[in-house]
Scaffold this motif. Structure first.
Motif, PDB file in Angstrom:
ATOM      1  N   GLY A 174       0.612  -1.749   0.001  1.00 49.14           N
ATOM      2  CA  GLY A 174      -0.074  -0.121  -0.231  1.00 49.14           C
ATOM      3  C   GLY A 174       0.925   1.109  -0.224  1.00 49.14           C
ATOM      4  N   GLY A 228      -1.721   2.598  -4.841  1.00 47.52           N
ATOM      5  CA  GLY A 228      -1.766   1.512  -3.206  1.00 47.52           C
ATOM      6  C   GLY A 228      -2.761   0.771  -3.155  1.00 47.52           C
ATOM      7  N   VAL A 229      -3.661   0.970  -3.260  1.00 46.54           N
ATOM      8  CA  VAL A 229      -5.279  -0.084  -3.680  1.00 46.54           C
ATOM      9  C   VAL A 229      -4.450  -1.430  -4.277  1.00 46.54           C
ATOM     10  CG1 VAL A 229      -7.243  -0.236  -4.234  1.00 46.54           C
ATOM     11  CG2 VAL A 229      -6.862   1.820  -2.855  1.00 46.54           C
ATOM     12  N   VAL A 282      -2.313  -3.124  -2.525  1.00 40.62           N
ATOM     13  CA  VAL A 282      -2.773  -4.013  -1.803  1.00 40.62           C
ATOM     14  C   VAL A 282      -3.735  -5.053  -2.360  1.00 40.62           C
ATOM     15  CG1 VAL A 282      -4.701  -3.821   0.646  1.00 40.62           C
ATOM     16  CG2 VAL A 282      -2.716  -2.355  -0.009  1.00 40.62           C
TER      17      VAL A 282
END
Length: 114
Positions: free
Chosen positions: A25, A85-86, A89
Motif C-alpha cells: 500500500g 496503493g489500492v 494491496v
C-alpha cells in the motif's frame, strides 16, 4: 504440532501478511511511472510521435492485452494513479489467497498419505 508452536506459526503468518499489505500500500506510490527496462529495450530503433511509433522496433507490433480495460489494468484502480496503493494491496491479497489455498490443499494431501 504443539499449541504454542501452532500459535507462533499463526502470529508469524499474520505478521507476514500485515507487513506485505503495508508495504504494497505504501511502496506502490514510489513506483516509477516511466517505462520499465523491457519497454525501453523494445522501443530502441523507433521514434515516437505521440502514441504512434515509427522506425524499426519490436514495440511497433505491441497490442493491448486482453485485460487492458479492466479495473485493475496498468497497476492502478480504474486507471487512476491515485489508487496505485489500492491495486498493490489487492494484488497482495489475491496472491496470499491463492498461495494459502494451494498450501492448504497440499497440506491436506500429505496428511492423507501418512
Amino acid at each position: 504440532m504443539s499449541a504454542t508452536s501452532s500459535r507462533r506459526t499463526r502470529w508469524f503468518f499474520a505478521g507476514f501478511a500485515l507487513v506485505s499489505l503495508v508495504l504494497a500500500g505504501v511502496v506502490s506510490y514510489a513506483a516509477d511511472s516511466d517505462p520499465d527496462g523491457l519497454d525501453t529495450v523494445t522501443r530502441q530503433g523507433c521514434t515516437e510521435a505521440g502514441e504512434e511509433l515509427s522506425g524499426s522496433c519490436p514495440a511497433q507490433h505491441a497490442e493491448d492485452h486482453a485485460l487492458a480495460g479492466t479495473p485493475l489494468a496498468d497497476y492502478t484502480v480504474g486507471g487512476d494513479d491515485a489508487f496505485t496503493g489500492v491495486a498493490g494491496v489487492l494484488g497482495v491479497l489475491a496472491t496470499l489467497v491463492v498461495a494459502g489455498a494451494l498450501f492448504w490443499l497440499l497440506r491436506g494431501r500429505s496428511r492423507d498419505r501418512q
